[in-house]
Design a protein around this motif. Sequence first.
Motif, PDB file in Angstrom:
ATOM      1  N   THR A   1     -10.834  13.606  41.400  1.00  0.00           N
ATOM      2  CA  THR A   1     -10.871  14.722  40.457  1.00  0.00           C
ATOM      3  C   THR A   1      -9.631  14.829  39.570  1.00  0.00           C
ATOM      4  N   ASN A   2      -8.606  14.006  39.850  1.00  0.00           N
ATOM      5  CA  ASN A   2      -7.376  14.094  39.057  1.00  0.00           C
ATOM      6  C   ASN A   2      -7.358  13.096  37.908  1.00  0.00           C
ATOM      7  N   ALA A   3      -8.470  12.372  37.702  1.00  0.00           N
ATOM      8  CA  ALA A   3      -8.554  11.423  36.594  1.00  0.00           C
ATOM      9  C   ALA A   3      -8.971  12.161  35.317  1.00  0.00           C
ATOM     10  N   LYS A   4      -8.760  11.516  34.184  1.00  0.00           N
ATOM     11  CA  LYS A   4      -9.169  12.120  32.902  1.00  0.00           C
ATOM     12  C   LYS A   4     -10.659  12.428  32.920  1.00  0.00           C
ATOM     13  N   VAL A   5     -11.436  11.489  33.485  1.00  0.00           N
ATOM     14  CA  VAL A   5     -12.867  11.714  33.702  1.00  0.00           C
ATOM     15  C   VAL A   5     -13.106  11.705  35.204  1.00  0.00           C
ATOM     16  N   PRO A   6     -13.335  12.862  35.832  1.00  0.00           N
ATOM     17  CA  PRO A   6     -13.570  12.898  37.277  1.00  0.00           C
ATOM     18  C   PRO A   6     -14.782  12.043  37.653  1.00  0.00           C
ATOM     19  N   ILE A   7     -14.684  11.322  38.756  1.00  0.00           N
ATOM     20  CA  ILE A   7     -15.788  10.470  39.195  1.00  0.00           C
ATOM     21  C   ILE A   7     -15.967  10.567  40.709  1.00  0.00           C
ATOM     22  N   VAL A   8     -17.134  10.119  41.148  1.00  0.00           N
ATOM     23  CA  VAL A   8     -17.393   9.905  42.562  1.00  0.00           C
ATOM     24  C   VAL A   8     -17.554   8.402  42.769  1.00  0.00           C
ATOM     25  N   LYS A   9     -16.762   7.843  43.669  1.00  0.00           N
ATOM     26  CA  LYS A   9     -16.850   6.425  43.989  1.00  0.00           C
ATOM     27  C   LYS A   9     -17.604   6.282  45.311  1.00  0.00           C
ATOM     28  N   ILE A  10     -18.653   5.463  45.304  1.00  0.00           N
ATOM     29  CA  ILE A  10     -19.416   5.262  46.529  1.00  0.00           C
ATOM     30  C   ILE A  10     -19.707   3.776  46.742  1.00  0.00           C
ATOM     31  N   ASP A  11     -19.930   3.418  48.003  1.00  0.00           N
ATOM     32  CA  ASP A  11     -20.489   2.117  48.370  1.00  0.00           C
ATOM     33  C   ASP A  11     -21.862   2.382  48.961  1.00  0.00           C
ATOM     34  N   HIS A  12     -22.894   1.954  48.246  1.00  0.00           N
ATOM     35  CA  HIS A  12     -24.264   2.212  48.685  1.00  0.00           C
ATOM     36  C   HIS A  12     -24.574   1.404  49.942  1.00  0.00           C
ATOM     37  N   ILE A  13     -25.128   2.074  50.972  1.00  0.00           N
ATOM     38  CA  ILE A  13     -25.336   1.416  52.263  1.00  0.00           C
ATOM     39  C   ILE A  13     -26.336   0.279  52.171  1.00  0.00           C
ATOM     40  N   ARG A  14     -27.506   0.521  51.600  1.00  0.00           N
ATOM     41  CA  ARG A  14     -28.598  -0.469  51.634  1.00  0.00           C
ATOM     42  C   ARG A  14     -28.306  -1.686  50.771  1.00  0.00           C
ATOM     43  N   SER A  15     -27.717  -1.491  49.606  1.00  0.00           N
ATOM     44  CA  SER A  15     -27.495  -2.606  48.670  1.00  0.00           C
ATOM     45  C   SER A  15     -26.105  -3.210  48.770  1.00  0.00           C
ATOM     46  N   GLY A  16     -25.138  -2.440  49.274  1.00  0.00           N
ATOM     47  CA  GLY A  16     -23.755  -2.907  49.302  1.00  0.00           C
ATOM     48  C   GLY A  16     -23.063  -2.803  47.955  1.00  0.00           C
ATOM     49  N   ILE A  17     -23.740  -2.207  46.979  1.00  0.00           N
ATOM     50  CA  ILE A  17     -23.189  -2.109  45.628  1.00  0.00           C
ATOM     51  C   ILE A  17     -22.264  -0.890  45.520  1.00  0.00           C
ATOM     52  N   SER A  18     -21.138  -1.092  44.854  1.00  0.00           N
ATOM     53  CA  SER A  18     -20.211   0.009  44.577  1.00  0.00           C
ATOM     54  C   SER A  18     -20.607   0.676  43.269  1.00  0.00           C
ATOM     55  N   VAL A  19     -20.578   1.997  43.258  1.00  0.00           N
ATOM     56  CA  VAL A  19     -20.995   2.758  42.083  1.00  0.00           C
ATOM     57  C   VAL A  19     -19.951   3.813  41.753  1.00  0.00           C
ATOM     58  N   ASP A  20     -19.600   3.923  40.477  1.00  0.00           N
ATOM     59  CA  ASP A  20     -18.741   4.993  39.980  1.00  0.00           C
ATOM     60  C   ASP A  20     -19.627   5.962  39.199  1.00  0.00           C
ATOM     61  N   ILE A  21     -19.662   7.222  39.634  1.00  0.00           N
ATOM     62  CA  ILE A  21     -20.557   8.209  39.026  1.00  0.00           C
ATOM     63  C   ILE A  21     -19.733   9.288  38.330  1.00  0.00           C
ATOM     64  N   CYS A  22     -20.029   9.525  37.057  1.00  0.00           N
ATOM     65  CA  CYS A  22     -19.391  10.626  36.334  1.00  0.00           C
ATOM     66  C   CYS A  22     -20.464  11.602  35.876  1.00  0.00           C
ATOM     67  N   ILE A  23     -20.053  12.804  35.558  1.00  0.00           N
ATOM     68  CA  ILE A  23     -20.988  13.870  35.185  1.00  0.00           C
ATOM     69  C   ILE A  23     -20.708  14.333  33.758  1.00  0.00           C
ATOM     70  N   ASN A  24     -21.786  14.422  32.977  1.00  0.00           N
ATOM     71  CA  ASN A  24     -21.724  14.940  31.605  1.00  0.00           C
ATOM     72  C   ASN A  24     -20.705  14.195  30.738  1.00  0.00           C
ATOM     73  N   ASN A  25     -20.644  12.903  30.917  1.00  0.00           N
ATOM     74  CA  ASN A  25     -19.769  12.077  30.091  1.00  0.00           C
ATOM     75  C   ASN A  25     -20.454  10.731  29.877  1.00  0.00           C
ATOM     76  N   ASP A  26     -20.906  10.504  28.648  1.00  0.00           N
ATOM     77  CA  ASP A  26     -21.627   9.263  28.344  1.00  0.00           C
ATOM     78  C   ASP A  26     -20.798   8.283  27.515  1.00  0.00           C
ATOM     79  N   SER A  27     -19.462   8.429  27.583  1.00  0.00           N
ATOM     80  CA  SER A  27     -18.598   7.528  26.799  1.00  0.00           C
ATOM     81  C   SER A  27     -18.743   6.079  27.259  1.00  0.00           C
ATOM     82  N   GLY A  28     -19.185   5.893  28.513  1.00  0.00           N
ATOM     83  CA  GLY A  28     -19.363   4.542  29.020  1.00  0.00           C
ATOM     84  C   GLY A  28     -20.405   3.752  28.240  1.00  0.00           C
TER      85      GLY A  28
END
Length: 281
Positions: free
Chosen positions: A50-77
């Motif tokens: 939450t201390n980043a310019k764009v707050p994110i949630v970092k997760i490692d998905h159990i079934r796929s093993g894929i890492s995902v960075d999730i942001c809210i209401n920010n489509d600059s990506g």
Amino acid sequence: MTKILTPSSDIDLAVVDVPQFNNEDLSSLTIKLANSIIMKNIASYCEAITNAKVPIVKIDHIRSGISVDICINNDSGLQTGNTIKKLVNQFPPLRPLTIILKIFLTQRRLNDTYSGGIGSFLLSCMVASFLQMKAKTSQQLKIAPAWNLGALLLEFFHLYGSSFNYYTVGISIRGGGSYFPKRSRLEADNNSKNSGAQRQNMLWMENPDMPSLDMGRSSFLLPKVRRAFEHAHQCLVAALCDSSHSHSDRKDSSHSQSSSDSSLLSFVIRADDPSLAGRSK
């Protein structure tokens, strides 16, 4: 989307049009999302940053093993992805160079923006600037640019590891690319925490989509990145010299195998590293 994925690349996911009742800030929404993911037990790792310019949630998905960075209401990506796609189309060497460099940084844990490393977009812009300057030099000399990937990698390591003046020079890739006096941007920077002396030895990279933003601001591990690039250049130069001597010594022997048969990249990229392993099925 950008075509510069590596086996260990994560997915950037934007959740948009999320209601913010009573002017609820993004940090609170990010924490709520992280708690919800933990409750559903779908991630082996979950952290709200939450201390980043764009707050994110970092997760490692159990079934796929894929890492995902999730942001809210920010489509600059999405805009960032389109910019990288344009650069890849403009400079054919950008994709393979960036992939190799992403793996190089990942193996040294210097690739995560949120821990002070060089992220994918910043790295792509560094490569783009390097190629822009190469193209300008070729144009001035009235010769076609020679896109030899091995030579380009060596020159990239030398530029950003040894010869680039981080103290006085900033980088822009807009309008064909240019360097600018860093002091002018430092003086105009209103964020006193990251300006002045504390920013003198850091990379100043203008965001091509939002020119007022410095993408290198958060990359406080840059000194380590510079040393890694410098060391990689030294290793490759030594390996090239050794390979040349070995080839010269053995060129008359038909029964000995030249050391040049092995990839020189093995001196800076570990082929058995988990970052090169495929996703678990």
